[in-house]
Design a protein around this motif. Structure first.
Motif, PDB file in Angstrom:
ATOM      1  N   ASP A 179       0.860  -1.180   0.000  1.00 48.97           N
ATOM      2  CA  ASP A 179       0.000   0.000   0.000  1.00 48.97           C
ATOM      3  C   ASP A 179       0.899   1.234   0.000  1.00 48.97           C
ATOM      4  O   ASP A 179       2.028   1.202   0.493  1.00 48.97           O
ATOM      5  N   ALA A 309      -4.948   1.518  -1.254  1.00 46.93           N
ATOM      6  CA  ALA A 309      -5.132   0.361  -0.371  1.00 46.93           C
ATOM      7  C   ALA A 309      -6.279  -0.531  -0.838  1.00 46.93           C
ATOM      8  O   ALA A 309      -6.198  -1.763  -0.725  1.00 46.93           O
ATOM      9  N   THR A 312      -4.949  -2.532  -3.875  1.00 50.10           N
ATOM     10  CA  THR A 312      -4.001  -3.577  -3.496  1.00 50.10           C
ATOM     11  C   THR A 312      -4.707  -4.719  -2.765  1.00 50.10           C
ATOM     12  O   THR A 312      -4.290  -5.882  -2.876  1.00 50.10           O
ATOM     13  N   SER A 313      -5.775  -4.411  -2.037  1.00 51.51           N
ATOM     14  CA  SER A 313      -6.551  -5.467  -1.379  1.00 51.51           C
ATOM     15  C   SER A 313      -7.167  -6.401  -2.415  1.00 51.51           C
ATOM     16  O   SER A 313      -7.177  -7.631  -2.238  1.00 51.51           O
ATOM     17  N   ARG A 316      -4.315  -8.612  -3.715  1.00 52.21           N
ATOM     18  CA  ARG A 316      -3.913  -9.663  -2.762  1.00 52.21           C
ATOM     19  C   ARG A 316      -4.945 -10.790  -2.715  1.00 52.21           C
ATOM     20  O   ARG A 316      -4.593 -11.973  -2.672  1.00 52.21           O
ATOM     21  N   ASP A 317      -6.221 -10.426  -2.706  1.00 54.22           N
ATOM     22  CA  ASP A 317      -7.272 -11.453  -2.701  1.00 54.22           C
ATOM     23  C   ASP A 317      -7.194 -12.307  -3.963  1.00 54.22           C
ATOM     24  O   ASP A 317      -7.341 -13.535  -3.900  1.00 54.22           O
TER      25      ASP A 317
END
Length: 396
Positions: A179, A309, A312-313, A316-317
């Motif tokens: 992030d 953020a 990026t979440s 990542r998921d």
């Protein structure tokens, strides 16, 4: 929506590899990507997008795959340009253009997005739209800004923007993502100092830039953060002297002019503004003390790449779902990337994809993008799109 790579066959990746290698043979520098853009546009037309925009921000090309329904608009971006570096790789598809090569892997980034064009051509998004952006002039920092400022881009209006950059030195297929800042802001500063020449036997009758250069080189470097400062420190700065020339290559003339080039880096755009002010004040002070005229110019201006953020979440998921190892690694990087401009109107995420620990480094003359990374990059992009589409459809 289920965007899976199952619709891409081995034959697809054989063709994409050949397409990538053709791009590698014909690199073009920032702002000169006419042939590359034409090759990209021809490829995109075969996939049946709803619209193709050419000439955006220069030689940029965008393909839009639109559901015709409200929903998230997602931009996936790659770069068109090569580097002014002689290709010394011992490979059959080595560059055919003297002094130019694809040593940053932009040819491979284009192949990943070309894979997505094939996927989206076979199954359009169910909501919103996907925009595949082939951006010009990343290497000199001018391309993303020109694309974003182009009137044609205003019509694309992405809500999200994602990009992958390959990274030698990282384990193959591993993703590094954070992030906030992921790449530093940077710019090249050019200082021109002008005095007056003199006979070498009477240097006192002229105004030499030598004392000013002798002071500026160490004092500019000293404006950097202390050695060992982490790049993640909000106050991180780095000034690197890259070039100095003074006078003529002669023994009878005391110099009357000099040029000094340096690269300025900072973690944040605010830090860059403060660094620029400090450097300019120092240069002006030294020039005035030595009776010299001073001209200041800038080139290769990059803003900070700052990951959102929320974006990026999503990444990542998506990586967890497809079993890709990921983490922050050593981010943020000292290097720069102009993808940050897309984050000024969209939620953006730039990720580093490991291209192998034993590969030559980026911008080394023998670097060549590993073709086995093409399906991995495409799989990551597909998972990101699937996550966004699934969330969007679940919200209805």
């Amino acid at each position: 929506m289920n965007i899976e790579l199952s619709s891409l066959t081995n034959a697809d990746f054989v063709e994409l590899t050949a397409w990538r290698r053709n791009l590698h043979r014909h690199p073009e520098l920032s702002g000169e990507e006419e042939r590359t853009a034409a090759t990209v546009a021809a490829m995109l037309r075969e996939t049946g997008p709803d619209r193709i925009v050419t000439g955006i921000g220069g030689h940029g090309v965008a393909a839009i795959y639109d559901s015709g329904k409200p929903g998230p608009r997602v931009l996936l971006r790659c770069e068109l340009d090569g580097l002014p570096i002689e290709d010394l790789a011992d490979i059959p598809h080595r560059s055919t253009v003297p002094g130019k090569g694809h040593q940053c892997g932009h040819d491979g980034h284009m192949a990943m997005i070309a894979a997505m064009a094939r996927l989206l051509g076979r199954k359009h998004p169910e909501k919103g739209a996907v925009i595949l952006m082939f951006q010009p002039a990343e290497e000199d920092g001018s391309g993303a800004r020109k694309v974003v400022e182009d009137a044609a881009f205003a019509e694309l209006k992405p809500d999200f923007a994602f990009a992958i950059h390959n990274m030698p030195g990282l384990p193959f297929g591993e993703v590094h993502i954070v992030d906030g800042p992921v790449c530093c802001a940077s710019r090249g500063i050019m200082l021109k100092l002008t005095g007056r020449t003199a006979h070498a036997s009477q240097p006192e009758t002229g105004i030499s830039p030598m004392p000013a250069i002798a002071r500026l080189m160490p004092e500019l470097s000293a404006t950097s953060s202390p050695v060992g400062t982490s790049t993640s420190d909000p106050d991180f700065t780095l000034v690197t002297i890259t070039h100095v020339d003074m006078g003529a290559p002669a023994f009878g003339v005391a110099p009357g002019a000099a040029n000094l080039f340096a690269t300025l880096r900072s973690l944040t755009d605010e830090g860059m503004a403060a660094l620029v002010e400090k450097v300019e004040e120092l240069a002006l002070e030294v020039a005035q003390e030595n009776g010299l005229q001073l001209e200041i110019g800038y080139t290769d201006v990059f803003v900070t790449c700052r990951n959102d953020a929320g974006a990026t979440s999503i990444v990542r998921d998506a990586l967890d779902r497809i079993g890709i190892i990921h983490g922050p690694g050593t981010l943020p990087l000292r290097g720069s990337e102009d993808f940050g401009y897309f984050g000024r109107g969209a939620k953006m995420a730039l990720m580093m994809l490991g291209s192998g620990e034993d590969l030559p480094a980026l911008h080394n003359p023998d670097f060549d993008f590993p073709d086995d990374l093409i399906p991995i990059g495409a799989r990551i992009y597909a998972a990101i799109l699937d996550a966004i589409q699934t969330e969007s459809l679940g919200a209805t």
